[in-house]
Write a protein that holds these residues in place. Sequence first.
Motif, PDB file in Angstrom:
ATOM      1  N   VAL A 163       3.273 -81.562  66.870  1.00  0.00           N
ATOM      2  CA  VAL A 163       4.597 -82.355  67.415  1.00  0.00           C
ATOM      3  C   VAL A 163       4.352 -83.870  67.552  1.00  0.00           C
ATOM      4  CG1 VAL A 163       6.300 -82.619  69.406  1.00  0.00           C
ATOM      5  CG2 VAL A 163       5.244 -80.366  68.867  1.00  0.00           C
ATOM      6  N   VAL A 164       5.428 -84.534  66.965  1.00  0.00           N
ATOM      7  CA  VAL A 164       4.921 -86.280  67.049  1.00  0.00           C
ATOM      8  C   VAL A 164       6.199 -86.711  67.232  1.00  0.00           C
ATOM      9  CG1 VAL A 164       4.268 -88.134  65.303  1.00  0.00           C
ATOM     10  CG2 VAL A 164       3.099 -85.997  65.177  1.00  0.00           C
ATOM     11  N   SER A 165       6.067 -87.679  68.252  1.00  0.00           N
ATOM     12  CA  SER A 165       7.239 -88.413  68.523  1.00  0.00           C
ATOM     13  C   SER A 165       7.299 -89.816  68.025  1.00  0.00           C
ATOM     14  CB  SER A 165       7.346 -88.487  70.081  1.00  0.00           C
ATOM     15  OG  SER A 165       6.343 -89.124  70.699  1.00  0.00           O
ATOM     16  N   GLY A 166       8.434 -90.445  68.025  1.00  0.00           N
ATOM     17  CA  GLY A 166       8.431 -91.573  67.529  1.00  0.00           C
ATOM     18  C   GLY A 166       8.218 -91.599  65.966  1.00  0.00           C
ATOM     19  N   ALA A 167       8.643 -90.502  65.275  1.00  0.00           N
ATOM     20  CA  ALA A 167       8.282 -90.216  64.045  1.00  0.00           C
ATOM     21  C   ALA A 167       8.927 -91.165  62.764  1.00  0.00           C
ATOM     22  CB  ALA A 167       8.267 -88.566  63.637  1.00  0.00           C
ATOM     23  N   ALA A 168      10.053 -91.639  63.184  1.00  0.00           N
ATOM     24  CA  ALA A 168      10.836 -92.168  62.278  1.00  0.00           C
ATOM     25  C   ALA A 168      10.043 -93.371  61.521  1.00  0.00           C
ATOM     26  CB  ALA A 168      12.121 -92.649  62.835  1.00  0.00           C
ATOM     27  N   ALA A 210       8.243 -82.465  51.108  1.00  0.00           N
ATOM     28  CA  ALA A 210       7.891 -82.671  49.670  1.00  0.00           C
ATOM     29  C   ALA A 210       6.407 -82.418  49.357  1.00  0.00           C
ATOM     30  CB  ALA A 210       8.230 -84.128  49.062  1.00  0.00           C
ATOM     31  N   ILE A 211       5.530 -82.211  50.333  1.00  0.00           N
ATOM     32  CA  ILE A 211       4.133 -81.828  49.990  1.00  0.00           C
ATOM     33  C   ILE A 211       3.946 -80.598  50.400  1.00  0.00           C
ATOM     34  CG2 ILE A 211       3.183 -84.007  49.784  1.00  0.00           C
ATOM     35  CD1 ILE A 211       2.194 -84.018  52.883  1.00  0.00           C
ATOM     36  N   GLY A 212       4.991 -79.679  50.762  1.00  0.00           N
ATOM     37  CA  GLY A 212       4.848 -78.481  51.028  1.00  0.00           C
ATOM     38  C   GLY A 212       4.777 -77.828  52.515  1.00  0.00           C
ATOM     39  N   ARG A 213       4.704 -78.823  53.514  1.00  0.00           N
ATOM     40  CA  ARG A 213       4.904 -78.198  54.759  1.00  0.00           C
ATOM     41  C   ARG A 213       6.424 -78.133  55.295  1.00  0.00           C
ATOM     42  NH1 ARG A 213       0.504 -77.930  52.813  1.00  0.00           N
ATOM     43  NH2 ARG A 213      -1.044 -79.667  52.842  1.00  0.00           N
ATOM     44  N   ARG A 214       6.235 -77.141  56.308  1.00  0.00           N
ATOM     45  CA  ARG A 214       7.330 -77.227  57.314  1.00  0.00           C
ATOM     46  C   ARG A 214       7.564 -78.012  58.156  1.00  0.00           C
ATOM     47  NH1 ARG A 214       6.186 -71.971  60.074  1.00  0.00           N
ATOM     48  NH2 ARG A 214       8.413 -71.808  60.486  1.00  0.00           N
ATOM     49  N   THR A 215       9.109 -78.183  58.532  1.00  0.00           N
ATOM     50  CA  THR A 215       9.126 -79.196  59.589  1.00  0.00           C
ATOM     51  C   THR A 215      10.453 -78.746  60.326  1.00  0.00           C
ATOM     52  OG1 THR A 215      11.083 -80.420  58.166  1.00  0.00           O
ATOM     53  CG2 THR A 215       8.918 -81.243  58.041  1.00  0.00           C
ATOM     54  N   LEU A 216      10.416 -79.381  61.613  1.00  0.00           N
ATOM     55  CA  LEU A 216      11.656 -79.185  62.481  1.00  0.00           C
ATOM     56  C   LEU A 216      11.780 -80.658  62.938  1.00  0.00           C
ATOM     57  CD1 LEU A 216      13.528 -77.575  64.464  1.00  0.00           C
ATOM     58  CD2 LEU A 216      11.782 -77.584  65.961  1.00  0.00           C
ATOM     59  N   VAL A 217      13.008 -81.021  62.610  1.00  0.00           N
ATOM     60  CA  VAL A 217      13.396 -82.487  62.807  1.00  0.00           C
ATOM     61  C   VAL A 217      14.527 -82.684  63.998  1.00  0.00           C
ATOM     62  CG1 VAL A 217      14.117 -84.664  62.084  1.00  0.00           C
ATOM     63  CG2 VAL A 217      12.820 -83.201  60.589  1.00  0.00           C
ATOM     64  N   ALA A 218      14.057 -83.506  64.958  1.00  0.00           N
ATOM     65  CA  ALA A 218      14.984 -83.590  66.125  1.00  0.00           C
ATOM     66  C   ALA A 218      15.420 -85.187  66.335  1.00  0.00           C
ATOM     67  CB  ALA A 218      14.735 -82.848  67.303  1.00  0.00           C
ATOM     68  N   GLY A 219      16.522 -85.410  66.991  1.00  0.00           N
ATOM     69  CA  GLY A 219      16.665 -86.821  67.418  1.00  0.00           C
ATOM     70  C   GLY A 219      16.495 -86.684  68.864  1.00  0.00           C
ATOM     71  N   THR A 220      15.787 -86.219  69.439  1.00  0.00           N
ATOM     72  CA  THR A 220      15.345 -86.272  70.972  1.00  0.00           C
ATOM     73  C   THR A 220      15.212 -87.449  71.497  1.00  0.00           C
ATOM     74  OG1 THR A 220      14.429 -84.108  70.534  1.00  0.00           O
ATOM     75  CG2 THR A 220      14.114 -85.055  72.772  1.00  0.00           C
ATOM     76  N   ASP A 221      15.726 -87.908  72.643  1.00  0.00           N
ATOM     77  CA  ASP A 221      15.289 -89.133  73.191  1.00  0.00           C
ATOM     78  C   ASP A 221      14.204 -88.883  74.308  1.00  0.00           C
ATOM     79  OD1 ASP A 221      15.145 -91.345  75.078  1.00  0.00           O
ATOM     80  OD2 ASP A 221      17.064 -92.080  74.519  1.00  0.00           O
ATOM     81  N   VAL A 222      13.110 -89.191  74.245  1.00  0.00           N
ATOM     82  CA  VAL A 222      12.076 -88.661  75.128  1.00  0.00           C
ATOM     83  C   VAL A 222      12.184 -89.315  76.718  1.00  0.00           C
ATOM     84  CG1 VAL A 222      10.213 -88.689  73.404  1.00  0.00           C
ATOM     85  CG2 VAL A 222      10.443 -90.838  74.657  1.00  0.00           C
ATOM     86  N   SER A 223      13.077 -90.267  76.805  1.00  0.00           N
ATOM     87  CA  SER A 223      13.544 -90.500  78.216  1.00  0.00           C
ATOM     88  C   SER A 223      14.355 -89.424  79.099  1.00  0.00           C
ATOM     89  CB  SER A 223      14.025 -91.976  78.426  1.00  0.00           C
ATOM     90  OG  SER A 223      15.323 -92.082  77.749  1.00  0.00           O
ATOM     91  N   ASP A 224      14.643 -88.289  78.211  1.00  0.00           N
ATOM     92  CA  ASP A 224      15.717 -87.281  78.710  1.00  0.00           C
ATOM     93  C   ASP A 224      14.774 -85.873  78.636  1.00  0.00           C
ATOM     94  OD1 ASP A 224      17.206 -85.267  79.243  1.00  0.00           O
ATOM     95  OD2 ASP A 224      18.875 -85.922  77.801  1.00  0.00           O
ATOM     96  N   LEU A 262      10.077 -85.912  65.867  1.00  0.00           N
ATOM     97  CA  LEU A 262      11.213 -86.214  66.929  1.00  0.00           C
ATOM     98  C   LEU A 262      11.331 -87.705  66.993  1.00  0.00           C
ATOM     99  CD1 LEU A 262      10.512 -86.206  70.445  1.00  0.00           C
ATOM    100  CD2 LEU A 262       9.454 -84.551  69.288  1.00  0.00           C
ATOM    101  N   ASP A 263      12.752 -88.376  66.952  1.00  0.00           N
ATOM    102  CA  ASP A 263      12.808 -89.650  67.315  1.00  0.00           C
ATOM    103  C   ASP A 263      14.474 -89.748  67.528  1.00  0.00           C
ATOM    104  OD1 ASP A 263      11.111 -92.213  65.845  1.00  0.00           O
ATOM    105  OD2 ASP A 263      13.260 -92.554  66.509  1.00  0.00           O
ATOM    106  N   ARG A 264      14.728 -90.889  68.537  1.00  0.00           N
ATOM    107  CA  ARG A 264      15.940 -91.116  68.957  1.00  0.00           C
ATOM    108  C   ARG A 264      16.580 -91.557  67.648  1.00  0.00           C
ATOM    109  NH1 ARG A 264      14.810 -95.928  72.886  1.00  0.00           N
ATOM    110  NH2 ARG A 264      14.312 -97.426  71.357  1.00  0.00           N
TER     111      ARG A 264
END
Length: 277
Positions: A14-19, A56-70, A40-42
């Motif tokens: 899990v990586v936050s600030g991923a944008a 594109a390199i074959g890995r699975r992802t779950l992407v979210a617009g989560t704000d970590v202050s919440d 995740l990234d706002r």
Amino acid sequence: MNDDLFSLAGRVAVVSGAAQGLGQATALALAQHGADLVLLDRNLAGAEATGERIRAIGRRTLVAGTDVSDPLAIAELFRQVDTAFGRIDFLGNIAGDGHLSKPEDLTIADLHRVLQNLVVGRFAMCQEAGKRMLAQGRGSIMNIGSLASSTALGRGHIAYSMAMGAVLQMTRELSTEWSYRGVRVNCVTPAQVVNPSLEARMATDPTLEGRFLKGIPAGRLGQPKDIMGLAVFLASDSSEWITGAIIPMDGGNMAMNAGGTPGHEQRTVQSFRAESK
Ligand SMILES: NC(=O)C1=CN([C@@H]2O[C@H](COP(=O)(O)OP(=O)(O)OC[C@H]3O[C@@H](n4cnc5c(N)ncnc54)[C@H](O)[C@@H]3O)[C@@H](O)[C@H]2O)C=CC1
Ligand SMILES: O=C(O)C(=O)C[C@H](O)C(=O)CO
């Protein structure tokens, strides 16, 4: 222990600030070494763009617009991770931004906002990931602190330094409570790494980069790529005995004990005394 010292095959990170910036570089590096990613990234569009590169390199992802202050949004995200992946091996706790204000002008509302984002947010992420890692009996957390975690920077960093100091102590406490149960917690403390807000400040103040560089023996500012190998190491079994560590990623700043970069040109003791007469 895996045969490949740095393989993350079959792992979920899990990586936050991923944008962008350090979060994006971390996510790409982990994916290159085999991990599936929760991004995740706002800035949802930015996180989606990172996700495209990872798929594109074959890995699975779950992407979210989560704000970590919440914290409620964080709890909801981790429920989605449970459903999508059923495990978490690594947390890159990276999302955040700076805040500049003179101490005498800092509003309590702004102080709350900075602490909510950097301290409560980092803690809520650790807590949700940590509970799952403890149940698994293994996991690794990389908190991003700052050179401001352990030294004063001046120049309006009061709220940011208070928050980043707390991130360092949070790391030590969590490591002390969780490591014997298989969950490692470390804190990476970068010095100045180029990002859009730093570039905007350097454009406004042409002396700023030179003053930063006086505190960096390696002779250049950091780049997001500088975290890539370190993140893979901390996520891998190779760092199995590394926990509670404060790891400067700072071109040598802490080693020269320069502390933060002063908001004025350095003055010798002699010249300071002469001025004070
Ligand atoms: N760039 C630097 O010089 C240093 C940065 N740091 C810390 O490292 C972390 C990452 O820095 P960079 O990658 O350089 O910054 P950046 O500004 O390039 O990227 C930060 C990312 O975090 C996201 N973000 C910010 N607040 C968020 C929130 N509440 N919820 C969800 N997403 C949020 C932003 O949308 C952005 O994509 C920050 O916490 C920063 O304080 C620490 C030391 C030095
Ligand atoms: O020294 C400054 O000014 C900074 O902005 C410091 C880094 O960019 C930073 O974020 C320290 O954590």
